[in-house]
Design a protein around this motif. Structure first.
Motif, PDB file in Angstrom:
ATOM      1  N   GLN A  70       0.848  -1.195   0.000  1.00 38.95           N
ATOM      2  CA  GLN A  70       0.000   0.000   0.000  1.00 38.95           C
ATOM      3  C   GLN A  70       0.880   1.241   0.000  1.00 38.95           C
ATOM      4  OE1 GLN A  70      -3.522  -0.136  -0.210  1.00 38.95           O
ATOM      5  NE2 GLN A  70      -2.883  -2.221  -0.717  1.00 38.95           N
ATOM      6  N   VAL A  71       0.427   2.243  -0.743  1.00 41.55           N
ATOM      7  CA  VAL A  71       1.156   3.498  -0.902  1.00 41.55           C
ATOM      8  C   VAL A  71       0.233   4.645  -0.496  1.00 41.55           C
ATOM      9  CG1 VAL A  71       2.667   2.560  -2.695  1.00 41.55           C
ATOM     10  CG2 VAL A  71       0.483   3.594  -3.343  1.00 41.55           C
TER      11      VAL A  71
ATOM     12  N   LEU B  16       1.637  14.300  -1.852  1.00 43.39           N
ATOM     13  CA  LEU B  16       2.690  14.455  -2.856  1.00 43.39           C
ATOM     14  C   LEU B  16       3.926  15.071  -2.199  1.00 43.39           C
ATOM     15  CD1 LEU B  16       3.524  14.245  -5.837  1.00 43.39           C
ATOM     16  CD2 LEU B  16       2.672  16.582  -6.142  1.00 43.39           C
ATOM     17  N   GLY B  17       5.051  14.380  -2.277  1.00 36.62           N
ATOM     18  CA  GLY B  17       6.299  14.873  -1.703  1.00 36.62           C
ATOM     19  C   GLY B  17       6.416  14.717  -0.194  1.00 36.62           C
TER      20      GLY B  17
ATOM     21  N   THR C 110      15.519   1.813  -5.125  1.00 36.96           N
ATOM     22  CA  THR C 110      15.755   2.864  -6.116  1.00 36.96           C
ATOM     23  C   THR C 110      14.474   3.572  -6.505  1.00 36.96           C
ATOM     24  OG1 THR C 110      17.606   1.589  -6.970  1.00 36.96           O
ATOM     25  CG2 THR C 110      16.742   3.320  -8.386  1.00 36.96           C
ATOM     26  N   ALA C 111      13.398   2.809  -6.667  1.00 34.66           N
ATOM     27  CA  ALA C 111      12.126   3.394  -7.093  1.00 34.66           C
ATOM     28  C   ALA C 111      10.995   2.433  -6.766  1.00 34.66           C
ATOM     29  CB  ALA C 111      12.143   3.677  -8.596  1.00 34.66           C
ATOM     30  N   LEU C 112       9.767   2.972  -6.788  1.00 29.26           N
ATOM     31  CA  LEU C 112       8.560   2.161  -6.644  1.00 29.26           C
ATOM     32  C   LEU C 112       7.796   2.224  -7.961  1.00 29.26           C
ATOM     33  CD1 LEU C 112       7.712   3.299  -3.017  1.00 29.26           C
ATOM     34  CD2 LEU C 112       8.553   1.045  -3.722  1.00 29.26           C
TER      35      LEU C 112
ATOM     36  N   GLN D 177       5.990   9.232  -8.063  1.00 24.82           N
ATOM     37  CA  GLN D 177       5.553  10.077  -6.942  1.00 24.82           C
ATOM     38  C   GLN D 177       5.422   9.302  -5.627  1.00 24.82           C
ATOM     39  OE1 GLN D 177       3.825   9.269  -9.653  1.00 24.82           O
ATOM     40  NE2 GLN D 177       1.628   9.121  -9.273  1.00 24.82           N
ATOM     41  N   TRP D 178       5.489   7.972  -5.676  1.00 30.92           N
ATOM     42  CA  TRP D 178       5.397   7.175  -4.461  1.00 30.92           C
ATOM     43  C   TRP D 178       6.738   7.196  -3.740  1.00 30.92           C
ATOM     44  CZ3 TRP D 178       2.928   2.250  -7.004  1.00 30.92           C
ATOM     45  CH2 TRP D 178       1.610   2.537  -7.377  1.00 30.92           C
ATOM     46  N   LEU D 179       6.716   7.556  -2.472  1.00 31.65           N
ATOM     47  CA  LEU D 179       7.935   7.655  -1.672  1.00 31.65           C
ATOM     48  C   LEU D 179       8.111   6.471  -0.733  1.00 31.65           C
ATOM     49  CD1 LEU D 179       7.650  11.436  -0.712  1.00 31.65           C
ATOM     50  CD2 LEU D 179       8.776  10.393  -2.707  1.00 31.65           C
TER      51      LEU D 179
END
Length: 145
Positions: A42-43, A54-55, A119-121, A125-127
């Protein structure tokens, strides 16, 4: 096809949930198999597809935990029955705000936990992302609050 051995909760297809990508995978948000519930990562996106925070890794963690709570309840469990968490962060500096938020929701639960910096999802924009495994104790029924 044989009879399913599990219950699928909130089935979806990735062509609808990732319109910016060319995908066509049949998935679900959670699966109940016997007395075990597995919840998809879940994000900070709500079930209508709107990104919250966001952010802001803490706000995304809060939305992810709201999602987990709802999915576990739909599966017949709740947050108090989480036995395992896996948390993914896109930056190690997000650890404190994310873990502080998750900790509020899981106070007194004591699950085992794995944390990773990646590195990334799935979307830029998902942190953060968190997935869990929970149980449904024998004879337990969720109180209707």
């Amino acid at each position: 096809m044989s009879q399913p051995t599990h219950t699928r909760i909130r089935m979806f297809n990735t062509k609808d949930t990732y319109p910016n990508q060319t995908l066509d995978n049949d998935l679900c948000q959670a699966v109940r198999a016997g007395n075990t519930v597995y919840v998809r990562g879940q994000v900070g996106t709500d079930f209508d597809g709107k990104l919250v925070g966001l952010g802001d890794p803490r706000a995304q963690a809060e939305q992810a935990m709201k999602n987990l709570k709802q999915l576990l309840e739909e599966a017949g469990s709740d947050l108090s029955h989480i036995v395992k968490t896996t948390t993914y962060l896109t930056d190690v500096r997000y650890r404190e705000p994310v873990y502080q938020e998750v900790g509020k929701w899981l106070k007194g639960v004591f699950p085992i936990s794995t944390g990773l910096v990646v590195t990334a999802l799935g979307q830029p924009q998902w942190l953060m992302e968190i997935d869990v495994i929970a149980v449904i104790p024998e004879g337990w029924t969720r109180s209707q609050n």
